[in-house]
Design a protein around this motif. Structure first.
Motif, PDB file in Angstrom:
ATOM      1  N   TYR A 111       0.841  -1.200   0.000  1.00  0.00           N
ATOM      2  CA  TYR A 111       0.000   0.000   0.000  1.00  0.00           C
ATOM      3  C   TYR A 111       0.879   1.254   0.000  1.00  0.00           C
ATOM      4  N   ASN A 112       1.883   1.283   0.882  1.00  0.00           N
ATOM      5  CA  ASN A 112       2.767   2.451   0.962  1.00  0.00           C
ATOM      6  C   ASN A 112       3.575   2.622  -0.322  1.00  0.00           C
ATOM      7  N   VAL A 152       1.199   4.242  -2.762  1.00  0.00           N
ATOM      8  CA  VAL A 152       1.034   5.667  -2.443  1.00  0.00           C
ATOM      9  C   VAL A 152       2.245   6.445  -2.955  1.00  0.00           C
ATOM     10  N   ASN A 207       2.141   6.733  -6.678  1.00  0.00           N
ATOM     11  CA  ASN A 207       1.109   7.696  -7.045  1.00  0.00           C
ATOM     12  C   ASN A 207       1.622   9.132  -6.888  1.00  0.00           C
ATOM     13  N   LYS A 208       2.319   9.396  -5.784  1.00  0.00           N
ATOM     14  CA  LYS A 208       2.879  10.729  -5.553  1.00  0.00           C
ATOM     15  C   LYS A 208       3.899  11.096  -6.628  1.00  0.00           C
ATOM     16  N   THR A 254      -8.102   1.610   0.704  1.00  0.00           N
ATOM     17  CA  THR A 254      -7.548   1.100  -0.557  1.00  0.00           C
ATOM     18  C   THR A 254      -8.495   1.384  -1.707  1.00  0.00           C
ATOM     19  N   PHE A 271      -8.306   4.984  -2.745  1.00  0.00           N
ATOM     20  CA  PHE A 271      -7.127   5.288  -3.558  1.00  0.00           C
ATOM     21  C   PHE A 271      -7.283   4.758  -4.976  1.00  0.00           C
TER      22      PHE A 271
END
Length: 175
Positions: A109-110, A113, A116-117, A149, A152
């Motif tokens: 998950y991290n 993220v 995505n950033k 989740t 996102f």
């Protein structure tokens, strides 16, 4: 508080004792949570080196420390290095803990993220979907992790739609 405990543990156990390393890891977490990310990263790196000597490369505590190091790197905008660490940790967690383990899901998950950033939305979306598939089989549909989740995933899909519209508009203009 943790620092007083650490001092007593160092006198009693020495520098490489697992309890000392846990306390030092907790100090790093506190620093990270209060925005002292560079200091936290330094401590995580020292703890990691001691953990590697004490536990070896695949121990769950080592992998958690490495994952937190990656979190810190994201916070200080060193995302490329964070991605490398997240991927290494996820690979080891998969082998050691299995695909349904919460630590692996958190790492993936991290990673998503972070991607995505960085604007790597398609890669992030793929990983979010992997996490979602496992969470759907292991968690209640209203569990906060699964809900997060799914949120996102929706955000990534919206970002992809927006970027596709921008590409289409620019193609029409460039003729």
């Amino acid at each position: 508080m943790y620092q007083r405990v650490e001092q007593k543990q160092l006198k009693t156990f020495g520098t490489d004792h697992p309890d000392v390393l846990i306390t030092q890891h907790n100090i790093a977490q506190c620093l990270q949570q209060t925005g002292q990310t560079k200091e936290a990263l330094e401590i995580y790196r020292r703890v990691e080196q001691k953990q590697l000597k004490t536990f070896g490369t695949d121990h769950p505590d080592v992998l958690i420390t490495q994952s937190h190091m990656a979190d810190s790197l994201v916070d200080i905008e060193q995302k490329e290095e964070a991605v490398v660490i997240y991927k290494q940790v996820a690979s080891k967690q998969l082998n050691v803990l299995g695909e349904q383990h919460p630590n692996l899901l958190t790492t993936k998950y991290n990673l998503a993220v972070c991607l995505n950033k960085m604007g790597r939305i398609e890669e992030a979306l793929e990983i979010f979907r992997e996490v979602e598939q496992v969470e759907m089989t292991t968690l209640d549909e209203n569990h906060p992790s699964l809900v997060r989740t799914k949120e996102f995933i929706e955000m990534c899909l919206e970002d992809l739609k927006s970027s596709n519209k921008s590409v289409l508009k620019s193609r029409c203009v460039i003729v």
